[in-house]
Design a protein around this motif. Structure first.
Motif, short mmCIF file in Angstrom:
data_model
loop_
_atom_site.label_atom_id
_atom_site.label_comp_id
_atom_site.label_asym_id
_atom_site.label_seq_id
_atom_site.Cartn_x
_atom_site.Cartn_y
_atom_site.Cartn_z
N ASN A 1 0.87 31.72 7.96
CA ASN A 1 0.19 33.09 7.67
C ASN A 1 0.95 34.07 8.31
OD1 ASN A 1 -1.83 31.61 6.42
ND2 ASN A 1 -3.42 32.44 7.54
N LEU A 2 1.17 35.27 7.76
CA LEU A 2 2.15 36.31 8.24
C LEU A 2 1.00 37.39 8.87
CD1 LEU A 2 4.76 37.85 8.83
CD2 LEU A 2 4.53 38.69 6.56
N VAL A 3 1.36 37.78 10.09
CA VAL A 3 0.73 38.70 10.85
C VAL A 3 1.64 39.65 11.66
CG1 VAL A 3 -1.50 37.27 11.26
CG2 VAL A 3 0.25 37.25 12.77
N SER A 4 1.14 40.95 11.85
CA SER A 4 1.87 41.92 12.28
C SER A 4 1.55 41.97 14.03
CB SER A 4 1.60 43.33 11.94
OG SER A 4 2.06 44.33 12.67
N ASP A 5 2.27 42.28 14.81
CA ASP A 5 2.06 42.26 16.19
C ASP A 5 2.85 43.43 16.71
OD1 ASP A 5 1.63 41.67 18.76
OD2 ASP A 5 3.45 40.42 19.25
N PRO A 6 1.91 44.33 16.91
CA PRO A 6 0.69 44.52 17.03
C PRO A 6 -0.04 44.72 15.82
CG PRO A 6 1.71 46.57 17.90
CD PRO A 6 2.68 45.75 17.59
N PRO A 7 -1.18 44.39 15.63
CA PRO A 7 -2.09 44.49 14.29
C PRO A 7 -1.70 46.28 13.96
CG PRO A 7 -3.30 43.36 15.81
CD PRO A 7 -2.25 43.95 16.66
N VAL A 8 -1.61 46.04 12.50
CA VAL A 8 -1.65 47.45 11.80
C VAL A 8 -2.81 47.78 11.22
CG1 VAL A 8 0.82 47.34 11.27
CG2 VAL A 8 -0.76 46.50 9.65
N ALA B 1 0.44 46.45 5.86
CA ALA B 1 0.63 45.07 6.66
C ALA B 1 1.92 44.46 6.11
CB ALA B 1 -0.42 44.24 6.59
N PRO B 2 2.98 43.84 6.86
CA PRO B 2 3.94 43.32 6.48
C PRO B 2 3.65 42.07 5.47
CG PRO B 2 3.83 42.64 8.65
CD PRO B 2 2.87 43.96 8.39
N LEU B 3 4.44 41.69 4.55
CA LEU B 3 4.08 40.72 3.66
C LEU B 3 4.95 39.70 3.47
CD1 LEU B 3 1.88 42.42 0.68
CD2 LEU B 3 1.00 41.09 2.62
N PHE B 4 4.94 38.44 3.10
CA PHE B 4 6.13 37.71 2.52
C PHE B 4 6.67 38.24 1.31
CE2 PHE B 4 3.94 34.50 5.44
CZ PHE B 4 4.99 34.06 6.19
N GLU B 5 7.82 38.39 1.02
CA GLU B 5 8.63 38.49 -0.06
C GLU B 5 9.06 37.54 -0.90
OE1 GLU B 5 11.11 42.65 -1.08
OE2 GLU B 5 12.25 41.16 0.04
N PRO B 6 8.92 37.74 -2.24
CA PRO B 6 9.62 36.50 -3.11
C PRO B 6 11.00 36.38 -2.78
CG PRO B 6 7.88 37.93 -4.45
CD PRO B 6 8.13 38.66 -2.95
N PRO B 7 11.55 35.23 -2.53
CA PRO B 7 10.91 33.99 -2.82
C PRO B 7 10.02 33.39 -1.52
CG PRO B 7 13.08 33.28 -2.28
CD PRO B 7 13.21 35.03 -2.31
N LEU C 1 4.80 36.93 -5.99
CA LEU C 1 4.33 38.31 -5.69
C LEU C 1 4.31 38.41 -4.18
CD1 LEU C 1 1.46 38.69 -8.34
CD2 LEU C 1 3.75 40.04 -8.23
N PRO C 2 4.38 39.29 -3.42
CA PRO C 2 3.92 39.50 -2.09
C PRO C 2 2.85 38.96 -1.71
CG PRO C 2 5.22 41.47 -2.90
CD PRO C 2 4.62 40.83 -4.04
N THR C 3 2.92 38.24 -0.60
CA THR C 3 1.55 37.66 -0.01
C THR C 3 1.88 37.16 1.30
OG1 THR C 3 0.32 35.68 -0.34
CG2 THR C 3 2.47 35.27 -0.49
N SER C 4 0.50 37.17 2.09
CA SER C 4 0.42 36.84 3.57
C SER C 4 0.45 35.53 3.96
CB SER C 4 -0.53 37.64 4.04
OG SER C 4 -1.92 36.94 3.58
N THR C 5 0.66 34.69 2.93
CA THR C 5 0.48 33.04 3.23
C THR C 5 1.60 32.34 2.62
OG1 THR C 5 -1.85 33.21 3.58
CG2 THR C 5 -0.98 31.11 3.31
N THR D 1 6.90 47.95 4.82
CA THR D 1 6.86 49.52 4.17
C THR D 1 6.65 50.34 4.85
OG1 THR D 1 5.94 48.26 2.31
CG2 THR D 1 5.66 50.55 2.26
N ASN D 2 7.19 51.42 5.09
CA ASN D 2 7.23 52.65 5.97
C ASN D 2 6.10 53.50 5.29
OD1 ASN D 2 7.54 55.72 6.58
ND2 ASN D 2 9.46 54.70 7.75
N SER D 3 5.12 53.62 6.19
CA SER D 3 3.94 54.41 6.03
C SER D 3 4.00 55.68 5.52
CB SER D 3 2.63 54.08 7.06
OG SER D 3 2.99 54.69 8.27
N THR D 4 5.24 56.53 6.07
CA THR D 4 5.47 57.73 5.96
C THR D 4 6.09 58.01 4.68
OG1 THR D 4 5.32 58.19 8.12
CG2 THR D 4 6.16 60.05 6.94
#
Length: 269
Positions: free
Chosen positions: A178-185, A191-197, A217-221, A244-247
């Motif tokens: 499972n992909l998580v951000s440190d610190p949490p966003v 949130a960052p995601l796994f990118e294909p492949p 597709l991008p996913t967190s797992t 992804t840059n939020s700005t």
């Protein structure tokens, strides 16, 4: 809790069907070289026949490839012919970080003319749990990746130089990350995601006994499995994530450094 086994010297080993020493426990006359522990454990090895452990000089009776984090355990040699070796180990921190050692013996019945033999690797591992999940932490502040069993734990695996090595001794098993951000966003920051492949492998994973279906597709797992044919193979991998840059809304692909999965050879002792 204790691990007790006998070791009988085999003068004509033929791996993988037979090893340098045949191992036997009270319940298993042909035990492999993997033992699992879930607590601090005493290990007792009894040699049969004319074999004996060294009690002075070099080599000693045991050499460690992956010793406990607290250091190489103290040991004791006993028995009328110095044929019993005992020591205590803590529980390994993770299923992908076993303790690994070889015992060293004299197989000659002439003490003045020793024949020094090292055993096959002996693995002391944490047993598989019901949940195969680990977490891949990505630091948004310094770009660091860490693979951890839970969000308050240290890094999984063994650091050798600049490489992270994951030692799998359990053959057929499932992996889930499972992909998580440190610190949490927090929203609206994506949130960052796994990118294909999802994972880039150093070679075809199927050739190393690994089953992995690339994500579309991008996913967190992410998940993949190993089967028994994986044993004895090694492969490196890189996780691919998208940040992804939020700005600006711009997306950047980030690759993790290479962890290396080593599927150790486990066979009849």
């Amino acid at each position: 809790m204790a691990i007790e086994f006998t070791a009988t010297f085999n003068s004509s080993p033929a791996p993988p069907t037979s090893n340098q020493f045949s191992l036997a426990t009270e319940d298993d006359p042909s035990h492999d070289n993997l033992f699992t522990v879930s607590d601090t454990t005493e290990v007792k090895i009894t040699l049969t026949g004319d074999a004996s452990f060294f009690i002075t000089g070099s080599p000693g009776p045991i050499v460690w490839s992956l010793p406990p984090d607290s250091g190489e355990p103290n040991y004791a040699v006993s028995g009328s012919s110095n044929n019993i070796l005992t020591f205590i180990v803590p529980e390994p921190p993770h299923v992908l970080h076993p303790w690994v050692f070889r015992f060293v013996v004299n197989v000659s019945d002439e003490p003045s003319n020793p024949v020094v033999v090292r055993s096959q690797n002996i693995y002391i591992a944490k047993p598989l749990g019901t949940d195969p999940r680990d977490y891949l932490q990505y630091s948004t502040t310094n770009g660091n990746f860490a693979l951890v069993p839970n969000l308050s734990s240290p890094q999984v695996g063994v650091n050798l130089g600049e490489e992270l090595v994951l030692v799998n001794v359990h053959g057929s098993r499932s992996f889930s990350v499972n992909l998580v951000s440190d610190p949490p966003v927090t929203p609206p920051t994506p949130a960052p995601l796994f990118e294909p492949p999802g994972i880039y492998w150093s070679s075809d994973p199927a050739l190393s006994g690994i089953s992995f279906t690339p994500i579309e597709l991008p996913t967190s797992t992410l998940s993949f499995t190993t089967d028994s044919s994986a044993m004895g193979h090694s492969i490196s991998l890189q996780f691919a994530i998208v940040v992804t840059n939020s700005t600006t809304g711009e997306s950047t692909t980030v690759l993790s450094p290479d962890p290396i999965i080593i599927n150790s050879t486990i066979g009849d002792g």
